[in-house]
Scaffold this motif. Structure first.
Motif, mmCIF file in Angstrom:
data_model
loop_
_atom_site.group_PDB
_atom_site.id
_atom_site.type_symbol
_atom_site.label_atom_id
_atom_site.label_comp_id
_atom_site.label_asym_id
_atom_site.label_seq_id
_atom_site.Cartn_x
_atom_site.Cartn_y
_atom_site.Cartn_z
ATOM 1 N N GLU A 171 -25.325 36.001 -46.253
ATOM 2 C CA GLU A 171 -25.738 35.478 -44.944
ATOM 3 C C GLU A 171 -26.735 36.387 -44.244
ATOM 4 O O GLU A 171 -27.307 36.004 -43.229
ATOM 5 C CB GLU A 171 -24.513 35.268 -44.055
ATOM 6 N N ASP A 179 -32.577 26.532 -49.466
ATOM 7 C CA ASP A 179 -33.195 26.873 -48.181
ATOM 8 C C ASP A 179 -34.417 25.975 -47.975
ATOM 9 O O ASP A 179 -35.545 26.335 -48.328
ATOM 10 C CB ASP A 179 -33.594 28.343 -48.146
ATOM 11 N N ASP A 188 -24.065 28.250 -43.725
ATOM 12 C CA ASP A 188 -24.593 26.919 -43.994
ATOM 13 C C ASP A 188 -23.552 26.170 -44.820
ATOM 14 O O ASP A 188 -22.982 26.721 -45.769
ATOM 15 C CB ASP A 188 -25.921 27.053 -44.763
#
Length: 267
Positions: free
Chosen positions: A14, A44, A107
């Motif tokens: 992270e 991403d 996420d």
């Protein structure tokens, strides 16, 4: 995917700036150079560092007519309505290994990718700043006080995987940029990391050093393994390639046939 599932390697952290995407690209190309069928998936959708690196590589191959190992690659975009499960199914169709690069943030899809991982790789810079992600260290003794939030996330993800897939996750913490850390501090980080690894359950392996060459290679999508093909090999590059070889060996990945038999048994 029982009986034909590839070995999934998820690169997750992270915290940004740990060399996660660079490490993932080099792992993907190194496995492809060994003759393995490799699929790369970038989660991403905003930064796309992993995907752009491989886009640049494909453009260089076409522009210069080079024959370089080229992993198949794609970027997962939930806005298109496709689930991560479907994207993984598609990536797995003709692959021995699927390498997933996750965003440097919390996420939901990154969490799902951690659960799906056979090997989870968490690159960290060799410092207490990065170590804080997985364990809190006492300011006076430098001993680990307790695991941090990310270690708890991984623990929960591994437990979930064991329940739902009947399989374990090999969690590997990758120590990047080690050689430029002051010796005493590096020793303290190493001792704290070793203590934490016993408590939380991860393996520690050496990663990639801090070298300008990694930033220079990005625009062309090249890796350390490609330098001979473009006629750029020096002593520093040879040392860097040795780091890469040691990193790949440290991952201790199974041969594709072994991975498939294990998946079939788990299924």
């Amino acid at each position: 995917m029982a009986g034909s599932a590839p070995h999934v390697i998820t690169f997750a952290n992270e915290k940004g700036g740990t060399g996660k995407s660079t490490t993932a690209v080099h792992a993907a190309v190194a496995l492809a150079a060994q003759g393995k069928r490799v699929a790369a998936l970038d989660l991403d959708t905003r930064q796309r560092t992993f995907g752009r690196y491989l886009d640049n590589r494909l453009a260089t191959v076409r522009r210069l007519g080079l024959e370089l190992p080229m992993p198949a690659h794609d970027t997962f975009d939930p806005a298109k309505g496709e689930s991560l499960e479907a994207a993984l199914e598609r990536a797995s169709e003709d692959a021995d290994f699927v390498i997933i690069d996750t965003p440097g943030r919390d996420d939901s899809h990154a969490r799902e990718a951690i659960v799906r991982a056979d090997t989870l790789v968490t690159p960290i810079n060799d410092s207490f700043v990065d170590l804080d992600l997985i364990g809190e260290v006492d300011a006076e003794t430098y001993r680990v006080r307790r695991p941090s939030f990310y270690a708890e996330l991984v623990w929960n993800s591994r437990t979930q995987r064991a329940k739902t897939h009947g399989a374990s996750v090999d969690w590997v913490v990758l120590r990047n940029r080690m050689q430029h850390i002051e010796a005493r501090n590096m020793r303290r980080v190493g001792e704290a990391m070793n203590e934490l690894s016993r408590r939380v359950g991860f393996r520690i392996i050496p990663g990639l050093g801090e070298r300008v060459i990694y930033r220079e290679l990005f625009p062309k999508g090249l890796t350390l393994l490609d330098l001979q093909a473009i006629g750029e090999v020096g002593l520093a590059h040879i040392a860097a390639r040795q780091e890469l070889r040691e990193m790949i060996a440290g991952l201790a990945l199974p041969e594709p046939g072994v991975a498939r038999r294990a998946a079939a048994m788990a299924g």
